[in-house]
Write a protein that holds these residues in place. Structure first.
Motif, PDB file in Angstrom:
ATOM      1  N   CYS A   1     -23.631  54.827  50.240  1.00 42.94           N
ATOM      2  CA  CYS A   1     -23.645  56.270  50.466  1.00 42.94           C
ATOM      3  C   CYS A   1     -22.604  56.626  51.527  1.00 42.94           C
ATOM      4  O   CYS A   1     -22.587  56.047  52.613  1.00 42.94           O
ATOM      5  CB  CYS A   1     -25.032  56.711  50.922  1.00 42.94           C
ATOM      6  SG  CYS A   1     -25.302  58.506  50.860  1.00 42.94           S
ATOM      7  N   GLU A   2     -21.720  57.576  51.217  1.00 39.02           N
ATOM      8  CA  GLU A   2     -20.662  57.985  52.129  1.00 39.02           C
ATOM      9  C   GLU A   2     -21.020  59.315  52.787  1.00 39.02           C
ATOM     10  O   GLU A   2     -21.775  60.128  52.221  1.00 39.02           O
ATOM     11  CB  GLU A   2     -19.336  58.119  51.385  1.00 39.02           C
ATOM     12  CG  GLU A   2     -18.883  56.839  50.704  1.00 39.02           C
ATOM     13  CD  GLU A   2     -17.601  57.012  49.914  1.00 39.02           C
ATOM     14  OE1 GLU A   2     -17.178  56.042  49.248  1.00 39.02           O
ATOM     15  OE2 GLU A   2     -17.009  58.117  49.942  1.00 39.02           O
ATOM     16  N   VAL A   3     -20.453  59.547  53.967  1.00 40.39           N
ATOM     17  CA  VAL A   3     -20.687  60.795  54.696  1.00 40.39           C
ATOM     18  C   VAL A   3     -19.334  61.435  54.988  1.00 40.39           C
ATOM     19  O   VAL A   3     -18.495  60.839  55.664  1.00 40.39           O
ATOM     20  CB  VAL A   3     -21.449  60.565  56.013  1.00 40.39           C
ATOM     21  CG1 VAL A   3     -21.761  61.907  56.677  1.00 40.39           C
ATOM     22  CG2 VAL A   3     -22.732  59.785  55.763  1.00 40.39           C
TER      23      VAL A   3
ATOM     24  N   THR B   1     -21.360  59.727  46.648  1.00 44.86           N
ATOM     25  CA  THR B   1     -20.802  58.476  46.140  1.00 44.86           C
ATOM     26  C   THR B   1     -19.688  58.855  45.173  1.00 44.86           C
ATOM     27  O   THR B   1     -19.667  59.959  44.613  1.00 44.86           O
ATOM     28  CB  THR B   1     -21.860  57.619  45.420  1.00 44.86           C
ATOM     29  OG1 THR B   1     -22.437  58.372  44.343  1.00 44.86           O
ATOM     30  CG2 THR B   1     -22.958  57.205  46.382  1.00 44.86           C
ATOM     31  N   ARG B   2     -18.747  57.908  44.965  1.00 47.00           N
ATOM     32  CA  ARG B   2     -17.586  58.190  44.117  1.00 47.00           C
ATOM     33  C   ARG B   2     -17.387  57.080  43.093  1.00 47.00           C
ATOM     34  O   ARG B   2     -17.664  55.910  43.367  1.00 47.00           O
ATOM     35  CB  ARG B   2     -16.315  58.314  44.966  1.00 47.00           C
ATOM     36  CG  ARG B   2     -16.317  59.452  45.957  1.00 47.00           C
ATOM     37  CD  ARG B   2     -15.041  59.442  46.806  1.00 47.00           C
ATOM     38  NE  ARG B   2     -15.027  58.345  47.757  1.00 47.00           N
ATOM     39  CZ  ARG B   2     -13.932  57.892  48.360  1.00 47.00           C
ATOM     40  NH1 ARG B   2     -12.747  58.424  48.074  1.00 47.00           N
ATOM     41  NH2 ARG B   2     -13.999  56.896  49.232  1.00 47.00           N
ATOM     42  N   SER B   3     -16.875  57.472  41.936  1.00 51.59           N
ATOM     43  CA  SER B   3     -16.515  56.525  40.878  1.00 51.59           C
ATOM     44  C   SER B   3     -15.259  57.054  40.199  1.00 51.59           C
ATOM     45  O   SER B   3     -15.312  58.070  39.504  1.00 51.59           O
ATOM     46  CB  SER B   3     -17.661  56.374  39.870  1.00 51.59           C
ATOM     47  OG  SER B   3     -17.277  55.532  38.798  1.00 51.59           O
TER      48      SER B   3
ATOM     49  N   CYS C   1     -23.819  43.505  46.536  1.00 52.98           N
ATOM     50  CA  CYS C   1     -23.612  44.952  46.624  1.00 52.98           C
ATOM     51  C   CYS C   1     -24.641  45.634  45.736  1.00 52.98           C
ATOM     52  O   CYS C   1     -24.394  45.873  44.542  1.00 52.98           O
ATOM     53  CB  CYS C   1     -22.189  45.330  46.192  1.00 52.98           C
ATOM     54  SG  CYS C   1     -21.840  47.106  46.259  1.00 52.98           S
ATOM     55  N   PRO C   2     -25.818  45.950  46.276  1.00 58.14           N
ATOM     56  CA  PRO C   2     -26.881  46.541  45.465  1.00 58.14           C
ATOM     57  C   PRO C   2     -26.500  47.865  44.810  1.00 58.14           C
ATOM     58  O   PRO C   2     -27.023  48.208  43.747  1.00 58.14           O
ATOM     59  CB  PRO C   2     -28.022  46.732  46.476  1.00 58.14           C
ATOM     60  CG  PRO C   2     -27.721  45.792  47.598  1.00 58.14           C
ATOM     61  CD  PRO C   2     -26.236  45.713  47.671  1.00 58.14           C
ATOM     62  N   ALA C   3     -25.585  48.635  45.447  1.00 59.64           N
ATOM     63  CA  ALA C   3     -25.251  49.954  44.916  1.00 59.64           C
ATOM     64  C   ALA C   3     -24.140  49.921  43.874  1.00 59.64           C
ATOM     65  O   ALA C   3     -23.997  50.862  43.100  1.00 59.64           O
ATOM     66  CB  ALA C   3     -24.839  50.885  46.063  1.00 59.64           C
ATOM     67  N   CYS C   4     -23.344  48.858  43.842  1.00 55.97           N
ATOM     68  CA  CYS C   4     -22.134  48.861  43.028  1.00 55.97           C
ATOM     69  C   CYS C   4     -22.435  49.026  41.536  1.00 55.97           C
ATOM     70  O   CYS C   4     -21.800  49.838  40.850  1.00 55.97           O
ATOM     71  CB  CYS C   4     -21.336  47.585  43.274  1.00 55.97           C
ATOM     72  SG  CYS C   4     -20.569  47.524  44.907  1.00 55.97           S
ATOM     73  N   GLY C   5     -23.363  48.262  41.005  1.00 55.38           N
ATOM     74  CA  GLY C   5     -23.675  48.362  39.586  1.00 55.38           C
ATOM     75  C   GLY C   5     -24.224  49.729  39.213  1.00 55.38           C
ATOM     76  O   GLY C   5     -23.905  50.275  38.154  1.00 55.38           O
ATOM     77  N   LEU C   6     -25.045  50.307  40.092  1.00 58.47           N
ATOM     78  CA  LEU C   6     -25.619  51.627  39.822  1.00 58.47           C
ATOM     79  C   LEU C   6     -24.528  52.687  39.745  1.00 58.47           C
ATOM     80  O   LEU C   6     -24.551  53.557  38.859  1.00 58.47           O
ATOM     81  CB  LEU C   6     -26.625  51.987  40.918  1.00 58.47           C
ATOM     82  CG  LEU C   6     -27.849  51.071  41.047  1.00 58.47           C
ATOM     83  CD1 LEU C   6     -28.650  51.443  42.282  1.00 58.47           C
ATOM     84  CD2 LEU C   6     -28.712  51.165  39.794  1.00 58.47           C
ATOM     85  N   ILE C   7     -23.571  52.638  40.667  1.00 56.07           N
ATOM     86  CA  ILE C   7     -22.506  53.644  40.690  1.00 56.07           C
ATOM     87  C   ILE C   7     -21.546  53.442  39.526  1.00 56.07           C
ATOM     88  O   ILE C   7     -21.101  54.409  38.896  1.00 56.07           O
ATOM     89  CB  ILE C   7     -21.766  53.581  42.038  1.00 56.07           C
ATOM     90  CG1 ILE C   7     -22.735  53.898  43.179  1.00 56.07           C
ATOM     91  CG2 ILE C   7     -20.587  54.548  42.061  1.00 56.07           C
ATOM     92  CD1 ILE C   7     -22.149  53.709  44.572  1.00 56.07           C
ATOM     93  N   ALA C   8     -21.239  52.186  39.202  1.00 56.76           N
ATOM     94  CA  ALA C   8     -20.277  51.904  38.136  1.00 56.76           C
ATOM     95  C   ALA C   8     -20.770  52.369  36.776  1.00 56.76           C
ATOM     96  O   ALA C   8     -19.961  52.728  35.904  1.00 56.76           O
ATOM     97  CB  ALA C   8     -19.967  50.409  38.104  1.00 56.76           C
ATOM     98  N   HIS C   9     -22.077  52.391  36.555  1.00 52.91           N
ATOM     99  CA  HIS C   9     -22.627  52.755  35.242  1.00 52.91           C
ATOM    100  C   HIS C   9     -23.181  54.177  35.208  1.00 52.91           C
ATOM    101  O   HIS C   9     -23.967  54.516  34.331  1.00 52.91           O
ATOM    102  CB  HIS C   9     -23.721  51.769  34.850  1.00 52.91           C
ATOM    103  CG  HIS C   9     -23.228  50.368  34.626  1.00 52.91           C
ATOM    104  ND1 HIS C   9     -23.213  49.412  35.624  1.00 52.91           N
ATOM    105  CD2 HIS C   9     -22.701  49.766  33.527  1.00 52.91           C
ATOM    106  CE1 HIS C   9     -22.711  48.285  35.145  1.00 52.91           C
ATOM    107  NE2 HIS C   9     -22.392  48.472  33.874  1.00 52.91           N
TER     108      HIS C   9
END
Length: 556
Positions: A117-119, A127-129, A306-314
């Motif tokens: 999560c970015e601020v 978040t960005r993709s 990276c727990p968040a990476c797969g969620l953001i990528a998909h």
């Protein structure tokens, strides 16, 4: 902490201005002298020491207690004399463990994602993709949230356009300038409340009011419906009224490094740095970046775990990622915190930082190394600053953050190159350090002159700060300090307190507490000495006799 400590150096055609380095943005570097040079030769000396250690006569092993006694006596003598020896702890240097390679020109093709999560200033939680295609077209998703954990989606933007790399930046060394065109920007609302919030923002200007009329009333909100904010073909643009731009695409840098893994082969990590976002909302439309945001990482080659990476990528605009819950980490500053690598600031500043916080009396000290290159290998000057800070209070504006007030009361300056040395010698003595000649690598106290005017340092100084602590997937403690104002000013009033964060510092040593523990809580001497022959930086005086006794026993 200050933009008064924000250093602005422009000499001999070289810009070296600290566009927002406050007392918590300075970097530590050991003073020049025998100890500093000894530290530079440490790898070679260590190899020699290791070879001698294995000699049959064991002479060096027998001498270890004597060496430790000398270190201890030197430390005590230094403190008694009102100063102390400046040893070079391992955590004083950036913690990057593998070489970093910059790709020029950058290779943008492929998917790039946030790692958490970015601020952004405001604050905005997102978040960005981003996906870049060989045809120079791109498709970017920005997912915005109501909370700092990125678990309550508000709205999503889908941005389509074209980007063209131009040339190496003549402003920000190591970066590439680019041009971009936006073809379409669409928005999807994930709640009625998000729709009302965007409509309110649009209604603040006349142009925005016309755009707000194109949105449905809140009662007619349809989940998943896509509304167009910009269409190059139709000549429609409602993004300006929302303060939205993609100027981040105008400055690009790509890096690669290997992530070292225990009992496994190193893993390739690719990072994409895009231009920074101006801290003043009104300036975003006109600002052209000179620094970077937190980097995106390749969806194929990202750091692990990276727990968040797969969620953001998909994810897509209809299915925003909901990041996993993180354990809340209370703000405990005590210890040493260091930059994990070379940092870049707006106004072409390259630096690393090291801070020590003493919890028993809420005092702090920081060292800021400044460099002229993006790899932080060519030092220009070092700043030491120190002072006190107040007890923190939870921020009501930036959820998850803690508000503190920092005082800067002391500072020292060390010129590390000929240009900075010459500039300081040409300045008025009363403006920086008083009478005397500045020499390369020699530290001078500037407290008596109320700072150093040529470097923009003014003392005493107060800054209103924002802090946050997290724990990364590897279990390391991270410290986020408020982002400095892009215009180089100082957050010297509560209204100017930061609403976003700089790159995090990593906890490298919880040593500050050891100096103030009761004797029964200090680590035993054997534990201190059992570190492959390295002497402890300090030990209780009652153990000195024991060390001497051990030395004579081993000698006999």
């Amino acid at each position: 902490m200050s933009a008064q400590l924000d250093l602005q150096l422009s000499t001999a055609g070289r810009v070296s201005a600290e566009g927002g380095a406050g007392p918590l943005q300075l970097l530590r570097r050991a003073p020049a002298g025998p100890l500093a040079f000894a530290a530079a030769r440490e790898p070679r000396a260590r190899a020699s020491l290791h070879a001698q250690w294995r000699r049959p006569d064991g002479m060096l092993e027998a001498m270890l207690p004597y060496i430790c006694v000398l270190v201890l006596l030197g430390e005590v003598t230094g403190m008694a004399g009102g100063s102390r020896l400046h040893w070079e702890p391992h955590c004083q240097q950036p913690l990057t463990r593998a070489p970093v390679t910059a790709l020029l020109p950058p290779r943008l093709e492929g998917p790039w994602i946030s790692t958490g999560c970015e601020v952004r200033p405001g604050p905005e939680f997102l978040t960005r993709s981003y996906t870049f295609f060989p045809s120079r077209l791109f498709r970017a998703h920005q997912f915005y949230y109501r909370d700092p954990l990125c678990q309550e989606p508000a709205h999503s933007l889908v941005i389509k356009g074209k980007v063209r790399l131009r040339r190496a930046s003549w402003v920000t060394q190591g970066a590439t300038e680019a041009d971009y065109q936006l073809h379409k920007v669409g928005i999807v609302f994930h709640s009625r409340l998000a729709l009302l919030d965007i409509a309110r923002r649009l209604n603040q200007t006349q142009v925005g009011q016309d755009c707000a009329q194109q949105l449905p009333p809140a009662r007619a909100w349809v989940p998943g419906a896509l509304y167009e904010l910009l269409s190059a073909r139709a000549g429609q643009d409602c993004t300006v009224a929302l303060g939205f731009t993609m100027h981040e695409l105008s400055l690009v840098r790509m890096q690669r490094h290997l992530q070292l893994q225990p009992q496994a082969r190193p893993w390739l990590v690719e990072e994409l740095y895009l231009g920074d976002i101006h801290t003043d909302w009104a300036e975003r439309q006109h600002y052209r970046p000179t620094g970077y945001q937190h980097p995106l990482q390749s969806a194929l080659h990202h750091a692990r775990p990276c727990p968040a990476c797969g969620l953001i990528a998909h994810s897509d605009e209809h299915h925003p990622p909901i990041l996993p819950t993180q354990v809340a980490v209370p703000l405990h500053l005590r210890g040493r915190w260091v930059s994990p690598g070379c940092e870049v600031r707006p106004a072409v500043l390259f630096l690393t930082r090291l801070f020590t916080f003493h919890g028993h009396n809420r005092s702090w000290e920081g060292y800021y190394h400044h460099f002229s290159d993006p790899a932080c290998r060519q030092p220009t000057f070092t700043i030491y600053a120190a002072g006190r800070y107040t007890r923190g209070m939870q921020s009501t504006k930036v959820l998850g953050g803690t508000e503190l007030v920092f005082q800067v009361t002391r500072a020292r300056v060390t010129p590390m190159d000929q240009v900075t040395t010459a500039m300081l010698n040409f300045s008025e003595p009363s403006s920086c350090g008083g009478p005397g000649v500045w020499s390369l690598g020699t530290e001078r106290d500037v407290t008596a002159t109320n700072g150093c005017l040529p470097l923009g340092i003014r003392l005493p100084h107060v800054e209103y700060e924002l802090f946050k602590m997290e724990q990364d997937p590897l279990g390391r403690s991270l410290l986020f300090i408020g982002q400095r104002p892009t215009d180089g000013s100082s957050p010297d009033t509560p209204e100017k307190r930061p609403t976003s964060y700089q790159a995090p510092l990593v906890l490298c040593e919880e040593v500050a507490q050891d100096f103030y523990r009761a004797p029964q809580h200090r680590p035993p001497l054997q534990k201190l000495l059992n570190s492959r022959g390295r002497c402890p930086p300090v030990a209780p005086l009652p153990f000195l006799c024991l060390v001497l006794g051990l030395a004579f026993l081993r000698w006999l």
